[in-house]
Scaffold this motif. Structure first.
Motif, mmCIF file in Angstrom:
data_model
loop_
_atom_site.group_PDB
_atom_site.id
_atom_site.type_symbol
_atom_site.label_atom_id
_atom_site.label_comp_id
_atom_site.label_asym_id
_atom_site.label_seq_id
_atom_site.Cartn_x
_atom_site.Cartn_y
_atom_site.Cartn_z
ATOM 1 N N SER A 279 0.856 -1.182 0.000
ATOM 2 C CA SER A 279 0.000 0.000 0.000
ATOM 3 C C SER A 279 0.893 1.232 0.000
ATOM 4 C CB SER A 279 -0.911 0.008 1.231
ATOM 5 O OG SER A 279 -1.956 0.951 1.101
ATOM 6 N N ASP A 280 0.511 2.245 -0.787
ATOM 7 C CA ASP A 280 1.379 3.406 -0.918
ATOM 8 C C ASP A 280 0.600 4.582 -1.493
ATOM 9 O OD1 ASP A 280 4.451 3.751 -0.568
ATOM 10 O OD2 ASP A 280 4.002 4.883 -2.386
ATOM 11 N N PRO A 281 0.939 5.818 -1.112
ATOM 12 C CA PRO A 281 0.307 6.989 -1.721
ATOM 13 C C PRO A 281 0.988 7.421 -3.015
ATOM 14 C CG PRO A 281 1.689 7.676 0.084
ATOM 15 C CD PRO A 281 1.714 6.167 0.090
ATOM 16 N N PHE A 282 2.150 6.810 -3.336
ATOM 17 C CA PHE A 282 2.913 7.146 -4.534
ATOM 18 C C PHE A 282 3.258 8.644 -4.570
ATOM 19 C CE2 PHE A 282 0.380 3.380 -5.530
ATOM 20 C CZ PHE A 282 1.396 2.488 -5.835
ATOM 21 N N SER A 283 3.756 9.138 -3.444
ATOM 22 C CA SER A 283 4.181 10.541 -3.335
ATOM 23 C C SER A 283 5.652 10.644 -3.732
ATOM 24 C CB SER A 283 3.969 11.049 -1.911
ATOM 25 O OG SER A 283 2.620 10.985 -1.538
ATOM 26 N N TRP A 284 5.930 10.465 -5.007
ATOM 27 C CA TRP A 284 7.307 10.478 -5.482
ATOM 28 C C TRP A 284 7.971 11.821 -5.198
ATOM 29 C CZ3 TRP A 284 7.967 5.656 -6.056
ATOM 30 C CH2 TRP A 284 7.003 4.839 -6.655
ATOM 31 N N GLN B 192 -5.425 -10.312 -6.203
ATOM 32 C CA GLN B 192 -6.738 -10.644 -5.646
ATOM 33 C C GLN B 192 -7.655 -9.435 -5.562
ATOM 34 O OE1 GLN B 192 -6.200 -12.620 -1.826
ATOM 35 N NE2 GLN B 192 -6.777 -14.569 -2.767
ATOM 36 N N GLY B 193 -7.072 -8.271 -5.369
ATOM 37 C CA GLY B 193 -7.886 -7.073 -5.250
ATOM 38 C C GLY B 193 -7.025 -5.849 -5.042
ATOM 39 N N HIS B 194 -7.613 -4.695 -5.258
ATOM 40 C CA HIS B 194 -6.905 -3.447 -4.998
ATOM 41 C C HIS B 194 -7.939 -2.367 -4.681
ATOM 42 C CE1 HIS B 194 -7.875 -1.806 -9.045
ATOM 43 N NE2 HIS B 194 -7.714 -3.056 -9.448
ATOM 44 N N GLY B 195 -7.486 -1.337 -3.997
ATOM 45 C CA GLY B 195 -8.389 -0.261 -3.589
ATOM 46 C C GLY B 195 -7.617 0.837 -2.905
ATOM 47 N N SER B 196 -8.287 1.587 -2.054
ATOM 48 C CA SER B 196 -7.629 2.686 -1.352
ATOM 49 C C SER B 196 -8.245 2.847 0.025
ATOM 50 C CB SER B 196 -7.761 3.996 -2.135
ATOM 51 O OG SER B 196 -9.118 4.406 -2.199
ATOM 52 N N PHE C 221 8.322 3.045 -16.714
ATOM 53 C CA PHE C 221 7.372 3.275 -15.632
ATOM 54 C C PHE C 221 6.650 4.610 -15.774
ATOM 55 C CE2 PHE C 221 10.398 0.213 -13.768
ATOM 56 C CZ PHE C 221 9.490 -0.806 -13.497
ATOM 57 N N ALA C 222 6.357 4.997 -17.010
ATOM 58 C CA ALA C 222 5.504 6.163 -17.234
ATOM 59 C C ALA C 222 4.095 5.854 -16.747
ATOM 60 C CB ALA C 222 5.484 6.514 -18.716
ATOM 61 N N GLY C 223 3.370 6.885 -16.345
ATOM 62 C CA GLY C 223 1.994 6.698 -15.897
ATOM 63 C C GLY C 223 1.865 6.618 -14.393
ATOM 64 N N ARG C 224 0.769 5.996 -13.941
ATOM 65 C CA ARG C 224 0.444 5.939 -12.523
ATOM 66 C C ARG C 224 1.184 4.800 -11.818
ATOM 67 N NH1 ARG C 224 -4.275 8.802 -11.221
ATOM 68 N NH2 ARG C 224 -4.469 10.519 -12.718
ATOM 69 N N GLY C 225 1.580 5.066 -10.566
ATOM 70 C CA GLY C 225 2.319 4.085 -9.788
ATOM 71 C C GLY C 225 1.552 2.798 -9.546
ATOM 72 N N MET C 226 0.254 2.888 -9.239
ATOM 73 C CA MET C 226 -0.515 1.678 -8.975
ATOM 74 C C MET C 226 -0.607 0.787 -10.202
ATOM 75 S SD MET C 226 -2.125 -0.468 -7.184
ATOM 76 C CE MET C 226 -2.480 0.225 -5.572
ATOM 77 N N ASP C 227 -0.824 1.389 -11.368
ATOM 78 C CA ASP C 227 -0.880 0.601 -12.602
ATOM 79 C C ASP C 227 0.437 -0.120 -12.847
ATOM 80 O OD1 ASP C 227 -3.451 1.542 -13.006
ATOM 81 O OD2 ASP C 227 -2.798 3.200 -14.307
#
Length: 315
Positions: free
Chosen positions: A237-242, A287-291, A261-267
């Protein structure tokens, strides 16, 4: 450090070769080693055990890791902020949230060892004691690890929570009876150089850490290495605050317009887990993903609210 851990710790300096460490005990009480050392028979590196804490951090920082600033996490102010964030719900603070209970609900029962990388003051590691046979929490902050070990030993903690300026209020809390504190240990270590053998852990968690290390892909590769090849589960789990203050832009796993790794971190993270980017093999099944919302407090009137994106995977 629990004596039994000496059988599974490897030298972080020798990776990718796995060299089991020899344990020298100077002072021990029951099964807890209070003082001693762990020595690598291959490279002769020595890792101290002092005041019960085993320090498995590499001796020389890697050149690419010079941006890391672990000393920030040694401050009293940040310790208290993390204690509130991890355990505020245990004394029924109205401002606390249920992030750690929600994350724990994503984990299935498993046998063997579990690992919480970047455990901070230990909340998720304690939660994992209800889900597995033994749990290791690991962090770079000695203050965090010392506090987590004290809580495991005493099952209760008293500390001063800031109100405003120099004003504080005393808080105390006890851990739930369901947490098996005799089945958890906390050590010092680097999330990019895990001192554990391949395939050791049935469960691995990395919470709000991926954007806090200089080499995020290296961290994922290490998490992948120590997780079971079959029958393993992983929660990231991460906010992807690069931030360029933490890692160079070419190391980011998202937040860019060009490159692999262009684009969104979760993708990109999901692609890595599936073996499509970064070659995390054998691949994982998502299995799943969310926030969920994660909150940290500095004083009575100042909070930081963070949306952390999670992915649960198995293989």
């Amino acid at each position: 450090m629990k004596r039994s851990l000496a059988d599974i710790l490897i030298c972080p300096e020798c990776l990718p070769r796995e060299s089991l460490l020899d344990c020298k005990i100077d002072e021990i009480s029951g099964e807890d080693i209070h003082d001693g050392a762990l020595q690598c028979p291959r490279c002769d590196s020595v890792f101290p055990i002092a005041e019960g804490i085993a320090d498995l951090t590499p001796h020389a920082p890697r050149k690419r890791d010079l941006k890391a600033k672990p000393m920030r996490y040694e401050s009293r102010e940040l310790l208290v902020a993390y204690l509130w964030s991890h355990f505020g719900d245990l004394w029924k603070d109205d401002e606390s949230n249920s992030a750690y209970r929600t994350w724990a609900g994503l984990i299935s029962l498993s046998t063997g060892f579990s690992l919480d990388v970047g455990c901070a003051v230990g909340r998720f590691a304690f939660e994992l004691t209800e889900k597995s046979d033994f749990v290791l929490g690991m962090d770079l902050s000695r203050v965090f690890i010392r506090t987590a070990r004290a809580l495991a030993a005493e099952r209760r903690l008293i500390f001063e929570l800031p109100l405003e300026g120099l004003l504080v209020t005393e808080k105390s809390f006890s851990v739930p009876e369901s947490w098996r504190c005799d089945r958890v240990e906390f050590i010092l270590g680097d999330a990019q150089v895990l001192p554990f053998p391949m395939g050791l852990f049935s469960t691995v968690a990395s919470l709000n850490l991926l954007d806090k290390v200089p080499r995020p892909m290296r961290h994922l590769e290490e998490v992948n290495r120590v997780a079971r090849r079959s029958g393993g589960q992983l929660l990231v789990s991460d906010p992807f605050s690069w931030s360029s203050e933490v890692s160079d832009e070419d190391q980011w796993l998202g937040g860019k317009t060009e490159g692999v790794f262009a684009g969104r971190g979760m993708d990109n993270l999901i692609s890595c887990l599936r073996g499509q980017k970064g070659a995390l093999l054998p691949p994982w099944t998502v299995q799943g993903h969310g926030s969920l919302w994660w909150k940290i407090r500095t004083h009575e009137n100042h909070f930081e609210l963070i949306r952390s994106l999670w992915v649960k995977a198995v293989r």
